[in-house]
Design an enzyme around this catalytic site. Sequence first.
Site, PDB file in Angstrom:
ATOM      1  N   LYS A  96       0.820  -1.214   0.000  1.00  0.00           N
ATOM      2  CA  LYS A  96       0.000   0.000   0.000  1.00  0.00           C
ATOM      3  C   LYS A  96       0.851   1.260   0.000  1.00  0.00           C
ATOM      4  O   LYS A  96       0.454   2.269  -0.586  1.00  0.00           O
ATOM      5  CB  LYS A  96      -0.957   0.001   1.199  1.00  0.00           C
ATOM      6  CG  LYS A  96      -2.098  -0.980   1.027  1.00  0.00           C
ATOM      7  CD  LYS A  96      -3.258  -0.678   1.933  1.00  0.00           C
ATOM      8  CE  LYS A  96      -4.449  -1.551   1.585  1.00  0.00           C
ATOM      9  NZ  LYS A  96      -5.586  -1.357   2.450  1.00  0.00           N
ATOM     10  N   LYS A 117      -4.935  -9.302  -6.268  1.00  0.00           N
ATOM     11  CA  LYS A 117      -6.233  -9.599  -5.657  1.00  0.00           C
ATOM     12  C   LYS A 117      -7.264  -8.531  -6.035  1.00  0.00           C
ATOM     13  O   LYS A 117      -6.907  -7.375  -6.287  1.00  0.00           O
ATOM     14  CB  LYS A 117      -6.116  -9.736  -4.138  1.00  0.00           C
ATOM     15  CG  LYS A 117      -5.966  -8.452  -3.385  1.00  0.00           C
ATOM     16  CD  LYS A 117      -6.271  -8.656  -1.893  1.00  0.00           C
ATOM     17  CE  LYS A 117      -6.329  -7.285  -1.239  1.00  0.00           C
ATOM     18  NZ  LYS A 117      -7.255  -7.169  -0.156  1.00  0.00           N
ATOM     19  N   LYS A 151     -10.603  -2.890  -3.385  1.00  0.00           N
ATOM     20  CA  LYS A 151     -11.403  -1.662  -3.453  1.00  0.00           C
ATOM     21  C   LYS A 151     -10.636  -0.539  -4.123  1.00  0.00           C
ATOM     22  O   LYS A 151     -11.217   0.335  -4.750  1.00  0.00           O
ATOM     23  CB  LYS A 151     -11.753  -1.192  -2.050  1.00  0.00           C
ATOM     24  CG  LYS A 151     -12.539  -2.169  -1.210  1.00  0.00           C
ATOM     25  CD  LYS A 151     -13.088  -1.420   0.003  1.00  0.00           C
ATOM     26  CE  LYS A 151     -13.457  -2.370   1.115  1.00  0.00           C
ATOM     27  NZ  LYS A 151     -12.323  -2.692   1.990  1.00  0.00           N
TER      28      LYS A 151
HETATM   29  N1  AQP Z   1      -9.849 -10.234  -3.104  1.00  0.00           N
HETATM   30  C1  AQP Z   1     -10.255 -10.733  -1.943  1.00  0.00           C
HETATM   31  N2  AQP Z   1     -10.584 -12.045  -1.833  1.00  0.00           N
HETATM   32  C2  AQP Z   1     -11.017 -12.560  -0.660  1.00  0.00           C
HETATM   33  N3  AQP Z   1     -11.145 -11.830   0.467  1.00  0.00           N
HETATM   34  C3  AQP Z   1     -10.840 -10.508   0.398  1.00  0.00           C
HETATM   35  N4  AQP Z   1     -10.868  -9.523   1.307  1.00  0.00           N
HETATM   36  C4  AQP Z   1     -10.452  -8.361   0.732  1.00  0.00           C
HETATM   37  N5  AQP Z   1     -10.148  -8.572  -0.550  1.00  0.00           N
HETATM   38  C5  AQP Z   1     -10.381  -9.897  -0.793  1.00  0.00           C
HETATM   39  C6  AQP Z   1     -11.289  -9.694   2.697  1.00  0.00           C
HETATM   40  O1  AQP Z   1     -12.334  -8.767   2.947  1.00  0.00           O
HETATM   41  C7  AQP Z   1     -12.255  -8.366   4.318  1.00  0.00           C
HETATM   42  C8  AQP Z   1     -12.303  -6.883   4.392  1.00  0.00           C
HETATM   43  O2  AQP Z   1     -11.165  -6.315   3.793  1.00  0.00           O
HETATM   44  P1  AQP Z   1     -10.789  -4.833   4.177  1.00  0.00           P
HETATM   45  O3  AQP Z   1     -11.856  -3.931   3.754  1.00  0.00           O
HETATM   46  O4  AQP Z   1     -10.497  -4.736   5.606  1.00  0.00           O
HETATM   47  O5  AQP Z   1      -9.442  -4.474   3.502  1.00  0.00           O
HETATM   48  P2  AQP Z   1      -8.641  -5.097   2.373  1.00  0.00           P
HETATM   49  O6  AQP Z   1      -8.331  -6.498   2.668  1.00  0.00           O
HETATM   50  O7  AQP Z   1      -7.444  -4.283   2.189  1.00  0.00           O
HETATM   51  O8  AQP Z   1      -9.690  -4.960   1.196  1.00  0.00           O
HETATM   52  P3  AQP Z   1      -9.510  -4.403  -0.206  1.00  0.00           P
HETATM   53  O9  AQP Z   1     -10.817  -4.623  -0.841  1.00  0.00           O
HETATM   54  O10 AQP Z   1      -8.350  -4.944  -0.901  1.00  0.00           O
HETATM   55  O11 AQP Z   1      -9.324  -2.866   0.014  1.00  0.00           O
HETATM   56  P4  AQP Z   1      -8.092  -1.949  -0.344  1.00  0.00           P
HETATM   57  O12 AQP Z   1      -8.095  -1.805  -1.795  1.00  0.00           O
HETATM   58  O13 AQP Z   1      -8.412  -0.692   0.393  1.00  0.00           O
HETATM   59  O14 AQP Z   1      -6.869  -2.617   0.154  1.00  0.00           O
HETATM   60  C9  AQP Z   1     -10.971  -8.954   4.889  1.00  0.00           C
HETATM   61  O15 AQP Z   1     -11.291 -10.112   5.640  1.00  0.00           O
HETATM   62  C10 AQP Z   1     -10.186  -9.328   3.667  1.00  0.00           C
HETATM   63  O16 AQP Z   1      -9.331 -10.424   3.912  1.00  0.00           O
END
Ligand code: AQP
Length: 332
Positions: free
Chosen positions: A111, A194, A197
């Site tokens: 990040k 992956k 968001k």
């Molecule tokens: N691609 C994914 N596949 C499976 N699980 C996922 N999670 C996130 N992306 C995937 C799971 O969703 C939960 C919430 O995630 P988060 O909002 O706390 O943050 P993150 O993991 O950083 O999610 P994003 O969507 O990837 O956001 P950004 O882009 O901001 O980094 C967690 O349980 C995560 O494992």
Amino acid sequence: MSRIFSGVQPSGNLHLGNYLGAIRNFVRLQQDYECIYCAVDMHAITVWQNPDELRKNTREVAAAYIAAGVDPEKSIIFAQSSVPAHAELAWIFNCVARLGWLNRMTQFKEKAGKNRENASVGLYAYPNLMAADILVYRATHVPVGEDQKQHLELARDIAQKFNNDYHTETFPLPEPLIFGAATRVMSLRDGSKKMSKSDPSDYSRITFMDDRDSIALKLRKARTDPEPLPDNEKELEGRPEAANLVGIYAALADRTRQQVLEEFAGAPFSSFKPALTDLAVEKFGPIGEEMKRLAANPDHVDAILKKGAERAAAIANPIIREVKDVVGFLQP
Ligand code: AQP
């Protein structure tokens, strides 16, 4: 006694990965366990969030939980910032965790990217706050996607070091619960990244807000390879985009990847993608619709969050008091 805690960041663009990797499992666990589910707004501000968007997105996370099937009467749903004990324990954990431990966290490296000097201190210390989120409830199990495994290991290390340093058994060592056929959903544009968001391409993810047309378009545009689907999982190796779509199908249909391959063996993507679109619209579409309906009534969602915060605080407050006592803080 087992207690479940997990959270999702209200940073917008909630997607199918969040649903299949985490939120769907929240629903399943509430049948058997005491569950606490949080919209982790304090985590969200580790990168810039527009305040009005943050308010809207926090309600949307709560709405997504409920729309997916989390029962707010049974499970606790609340916003992290409304229970101050999270921040209090996070500070104590900032003093327990070691710099070397945080330096190994791959999510920070990803990040922060090349501009590490300009990343917020909060982004760096994020895993300490996550450990506090879990341990302030003495949660024993944490349903997450695979990407959070390393942070969970750190939470265990922090709990263990706290217990050792203070010669107590204050905290349990929480365990990750990573299950389902899609624990790591990949980007539709690049099978090596992956689904996320923050990906700049909207075509990389299917979101809770997508209607049938956008789901169909995104899947049509999803990157694949020219080969038809094989009849066994071994032959998906080296085909990350194909493996991803098969994994999504399996998760949505509640089947194994092997069962999906047996049904679609030899099929080209031109016929598999429409079948996946129908399935995604059938299973995921109604959840998005219900989420939109709930989010359009912010007073109702706010009332649920308020009650949830009171229930969460009633669990966390005696625990943080005990922790402060262990640390040696006077508590007049
Ligand atoms: N691609 C994914 N596949 C499976 N699980 C996922 N999670 C996130 N992306 C995937 C799971 O969703 C939960 C919430 O995630 P988060 O909002 O706390 O943050 P993150 O993991 O950083 O999610 P994003 O969507 O990837 O956001 P950004 O882009 O901001 O980094 C967690 O349980 C995560 O494992």
